[in-house]
Every structure is written in C-alpha cells, then in structure tokens.
Design a protein around this motif. Structure first.
Motif, PDB file in Angstrom:
ATOM      1  N   HIS A  60       0.815  -1.206   0.000  1.00  0.00           N
ATOM      2  CA  HIS A  60       0.000   0.000   0.000  1.00  0.00           C
ATOM      3  C   HIS A  60       0.854   1.264   0.000  1.00  0.00           C
ATOM      4  O   HIS A  60       0.425   2.308  -0.469  1.00  0.00           O
ATOM      5  CB  HIS A  60      -0.941   0.017   1.215  1.00  0.00           C
ATOM      6  CG  HIS A  60      -1.910  -1.117   1.224  1.00  0.00           C
ATOM      7  ND1 HIS A  60      -1.962  -2.054   2.229  1.00  0.00           N
ATOM      8  CD2 HIS A  60      -2.850  -1.483   0.320  1.00  0.00           C
ATOM      9  CE1 HIS A  60      -2.898  -2.939   1.955  1.00  0.00           C
ATOM     10  NE2 HIS A  60      -3.449  -2.615   0.800  1.00  0.00           N
ATOM     11  N   ASN A  61       2.056   1.157   0.552  1.00  0.00           N
ATOM     12  CA  ASN A  61       2.956   2.303   0.634  1.00  0.00           C
ATOM     13  C   ASN A  61       4.399   1.806   0.484  1.00  0.00           C
ATOM     14  O   ASN A  61       4.970   1.265   1.427  1.00  0.00           O
ATOM     15  CB  ASN A  61       2.780   3.026   1.968  1.00  0.00           C
ATOM     16  CG  ASN A  61       3.653   4.266   2.082  1.00  0.00           C
ATOM     17  OD1 ASN A  61       4.538   4.503   1.253  1.00  0.00           O
ATOM     18  ND2 ASN A  61       3.422   5.061   3.106  1.00  0.00           N
ATOM     19  N   LYS A 194     -16.774   5.976   3.143  1.00  0.00           N
ATOM     20  CA  LYS A 194     -15.343   6.034   2.833  1.00  0.00           C
ATOM     21  C   LYS A 194     -15.066   5.452   1.447  1.00  0.00           C
ATOM     22  O   LYS A 194     -14.245   5.978   0.683  1.00  0.00           O
ATOM     23  CB  LYS A 194     -14.545   5.256   3.889  1.00  0.00           C
ATOM     24  CG  LYS A 194     -14.407   5.972   5.224  1.00  0.00           C
ATOM     25  CD  LYS A 194     -13.553   5.144   6.186  1.00  0.00           C
ATOM     26  CE  LYS A 194     -13.366   5.862   7.519  1.00  0.00           C
ATOM     27  NZ  LYS A 194     -12.561   5.041   8.475  1.00  0.00           N
ATOM     28  N   CYS A 195     -15.745   4.370   1.131  1.00  0.00           N
ATOM     29  CA  CYS A 195     -15.569   3.719  -0.167  1.00  0.00           C
ATOM     30  C   CYS A 195     -16.024   4.646  -1.292  1.00  0.00           C
ATOM     31  O   CYS A 195     -15.342   4.794  -2.313  1.00  0.00           O
ATOM     32  CB  CYS A 195     -16.375   2.418  -0.184  1.00  0.00           C
ATOM     33  SG  CYS A 195     -15.736   1.168  -1.308  1.00  0.00           S
ATOM     34  N   THR A 198     -13.517   7.532  -1.713  1.00  0.00           N
ATOM     35  CA  THR A 198     -12.290   7.062  -2.361  1.00  0.00           C
ATOM     36  C   THR A 198     -12.504   6.882  -3.856  1.00  0.00           C
ATOM     37  O   THR A 198     -11.653   7.264  -4.674  1.00  0.00           O
ATOM     38  CB  THR A 198     -11.821   5.737  -1.731  1.00  0.00           C
ATOM     39  OG1 THR A 198     -11.660   5.909  -0.331  1.00  0.00           O
ATOM     40  CG2 THR A 198     -10.499   5.287  -2.332  1.00  0.00           C
ATOM     41  N   VAL A 216      -0.814   3.277  -6.531  1.00  0.00           N
ATOM     42  CA  VAL A 216      -1.131   3.760  -5.188  1.00  0.00           C
ATOM     43  C   VAL A 216      -2.635   4.011  -5.062  1.00  0.00           C
ATOM     44  O   VAL A 216      -3.263   3.633  -4.061  1.00  0.00           O
ATOM     45  CB  VAL A 216      -0.342   5.045  -4.863  1.00  0.00           C
ATOM     46  CG1 VAL A 216      -0.805   5.645  -3.538  1.00  0.00           C
ATOM     47  CG2 VAL A 216       1.159   4.757  -4.801  1.00  0.00           C
ATOM     48  N   LEU A 217      -3.222   4.638  -6.083  1.00  0.00           N
ATOM     49  CA  LEU A 217      -4.653   4.922  -6.060  1.00  0.00           C
ATOM     50  C   LEU A 217      -5.469   3.629  -6.058  1.00  0.00           C
ATOM     51  O   LEU A 217      -6.460   3.508  -5.325  1.00  0.00           O
ATOM     52  CB  LEU A 217      -5.035   5.773  -7.273  1.00  0.00           C
ATOM     53  CG  LEU A 217      -4.512   7.215  -7.284  1.00  0.00           C
ATOM     54  CD1 LEU A 217      -4.730   7.860  -8.656  1.00  0.00           C
ATOM     55  CD2 LEU A 217      -5.203   8.044  -6.209  1.00  0.00           C
ATOM     56  N   SER A 219      -4.524   0.728  -4.946  1.00  0.00           N
ATOM     57  CA  SER A 219      -4.390   0.056  -3.651  1.00  0.00           C
ATOM     58  C   SER A 219      -5.234   0.754  -2.589  1.00  0.00           C
ATOM     59  O   SER A 219      -5.748   0.120  -1.669  1.00  0.00           O
ATOM     60  CB  SER A 219      -2.920   0.010  -3.226  1.00  0.00           C
ATOM     61  OG  SER A 219      -2.431   1.287  -2.915  1.00  0.00           O
ATOM     62  N   LYS A 220      -5.383   2.073  -2.732  1.00  0.00           N
ATOM     63  CA  LYS A 220      -6.217   2.824  -1.785  1.00  0.00           C
ATOM     64  C   LYS A 220      -7.683   2.402  -1.912  1.00  0.00           C
ATOM     65  O   LYS A 220      -8.387   2.226  -0.907  1.00  0.00           O
ATOM     66  CB  LYS A 220      -6.067   4.328  -2.046  1.00  0.00           C
ATOM     67  CG  LYS A 220      -6.648   5.209  -0.963  1.00  0.00           C
ATOM     68  CD  LYS A 220      -6.304   6.672  -1.210  1.00  0.00           C
ATOM     69  CE  LYS A 220      -6.890   7.547  -0.092  1.00  0.00           C
ATOM     70  NZ  LYS A 220      -6.583   8.981  -0.306  1.00  0.00           N
ATOM     71  N   GLY A 223      -8.102  -1.010  -0.444  1.00  0.00           N
ATOM     72  CA  GLY A 223      -8.182  -0.911   1.009  1.00  0.00           C
ATOM     73  C   GLY A 223      -9.562  -0.492   1.484  1.00  0.00           C
ATOM     74  O   GLY A 223     -10.085  -1.018   2.474  1.00  0.00           O
ATOM     75  N   ALA A 224     -10.175   0.473   0.767  1.00  0.00           N
ATOM     76  CA  ALA A 224     -11.515   0.951   1.143  1.00  0.00           C
ATOM     77  C   ALA A 224     -12.556  -0.159   0.963  1.00  0.00           C
ATOM     78  O   ALA A 224     -13.463  -0.312   1.791  1.00  0.00           O
ATOM     79  CB  ALA A 224     -11.887   2.168   0.303  1.00  0.00           C
TER      80      ALA A 224
END
Length: 249
Positions: A60-61, A194-195, A198, A216-217, A219-220, A223-224
């Motif tokens: 994720h990072n 949140k989803c 995002t 990165v986007l 993976s964000k 995650g959501a």
C-alpha cells in the motif's frame, strides 16, 4: 473458507472454496510425507543468511519498511545431491488476476536460475502486505524470470556465506494458538461512505496519474473495499484465534 468465519464475504478477492482441490492438496501432501519417511538418507546442513532488496515492498505504501531478509538451508546428501530450502517474505503475486494459468509465480523463476539442486523448497516469510506491486514493471513470465534471477543471485550469496556443515541433532515442530484482539471495524454506513469518497477521489485523479501513482490509487480503493467487507462481516467480533507453528532445527 469464504462462506463463514473471518473470511466470510471475500469470494471476490479469494474465490469460492473448492473442496475437491483442497482434498487433492491434502492427498498429495500426505503421499509426499509417506514416501519421504520410506526413503530417508543421511545428510548435513548449512545455514546461510542474506537480503533480497527491491523485490517485495509494502503493497500500500512502498516507502514503508518491509522484511527483505533471506534464510537459506542447504542439505547435502551422502550421494552428493543437494536440496535447498529458502525462506523469504513476499506474496508470489507477480501474475495478476488476468492470468488464469496455475503456476508457481516467482518461485518458478528462482528454480530456473538454480540448476545445481535436486529439489528446491520455498517457505514464505512474514508476508503480510508485502508484494511486488511497486517493483514489477509488468505482470508477466518475463518479470518472473527477472525476479527469479535476482532472488537466485541473493540465494547463492547467502549459501556461499554459510561456513559450517552440521548434522541435524534435533528437530522440533510445535503448534500453538494465540488469541488476537480483533480490529475495531467501522459501521457499515461509515465504511460505505469512505468507499464512495475514495472512488470519487480516484476518478478525479487517475487520468493524470503515472503508472506508480495509479498503483497507489488502486491500492487505496482496494483498502476501502476491504474495509467495507470487514465492516459487513466482523461486527461484534472481539477475538480471532491465530494458529502458529515453528520448526526448530
């Protein structure tokens, strides 16, 4: 098991449970153990240590610290044959969901560059959230070959660093369960919000993002969506039993 327990609702990520395939794996492993017990040979072992940089990163990072340590155990049989066991922490997920072949992913690439061994065994390490998402340039067999060459080089260096050939004097396998405190999850309403936020953020940014920023986007958003799954399935869960095993040689 994706129909109950802490993985309930994760069919889209992990797929449906396939009982026949599970049983087939159990049968193959059982046959392998039985055959091994009937064909034992004296051996010595050499333990080496090293590092594999720039293959596994926090998925994720990529700026977070991960575990890039490598452990090798080389077994030498009296016949002269060699067997290798290596332990490295990274999800073997170079090939993404678009690839429908059954494969060994990067451990296969490693084997192609280590031809001196009768058998090569791979044990995944503490692989939570460590993958090749930010280090691979493609999701392909060519990339598997490149990583395989890189990891094989690190393995050879680790094996060369080992100095003592020793006989196995003790083998202990122990299993135990640790009760883990479950993460406190969002309410379904908060997780859905949140989803949605995002998804809107990504729609605005993804067109002008380069390949690294796009990962990165993505993976964000992953995650959501995972957070939403947790919100739907882990409400009220206070504790998760976590089974551990260690092998002492």
């Amino acid at each position: 098991e994706t129909k109950e327990g802490i993985l309930k609702g994760t069919q889209e990520i992990l797929g449906e449970t396939h009982p026949k395939l599970v049983q087939q794996c159990i049968d193959i492993c059982t046959d392998a153990v039985t055959e091994s017990l009937e064909n034992m040979f004296p051996f010595t072992m050499e333990i080496g240590r090293g590092f594999v940089p720039d293959v596994g990163k926090e998925r994720h990072n990529p700026n977070k610290t991960g575990d890039d340590s490598l452990l090798t155990i080389q077994f030498r049989l009296e016949s002269g044959k060699k067997i290798l066991l290596y332990h490295y922490a990274c999800h073997p997920t170079v090939l993404n969901r678009d690839n429908q072949y059954i494969s060994a992913d990067f451990p296969y690439g490693v084997e192609q560059h280590l031809q001196d061994y009768e058998l090569i065994l791979f044990i995944n390490g503490n692989c939570g959230d460590i993958s090749t998402r930010f280090t691979r340039t493609s999701s392909s067999f060519e990339q598997i070959n490149r990583f395989g060459k890189q990891i094989a080089k690190a393995i050879n260096e680790a094996v060369d660093s080992s100095s003592n050939q020793e006989k196995l004097t003790q083998l202990l396998v122990k299993e135990f369960t640790i009760p883990l405190r479950a993460k406190e999850v969002d309410s379904i309403e908060v997780a859905e919000q949140k989803c949605k936020q995002t998804e809107e953020e990504i729609q605005l940014s993804i067109k002008r993002a380069n390949a690294g920023e796009r990962r990165v986007l993505e993976s964000k958003l992953e995650g959501a969506k995972t957070n939403l799954l947790l919100a739907k399935n882990l409400q009220g869960l206070k504790e998760i039993p976590f089974t551990c095993m260690y092998i002492q040689m």
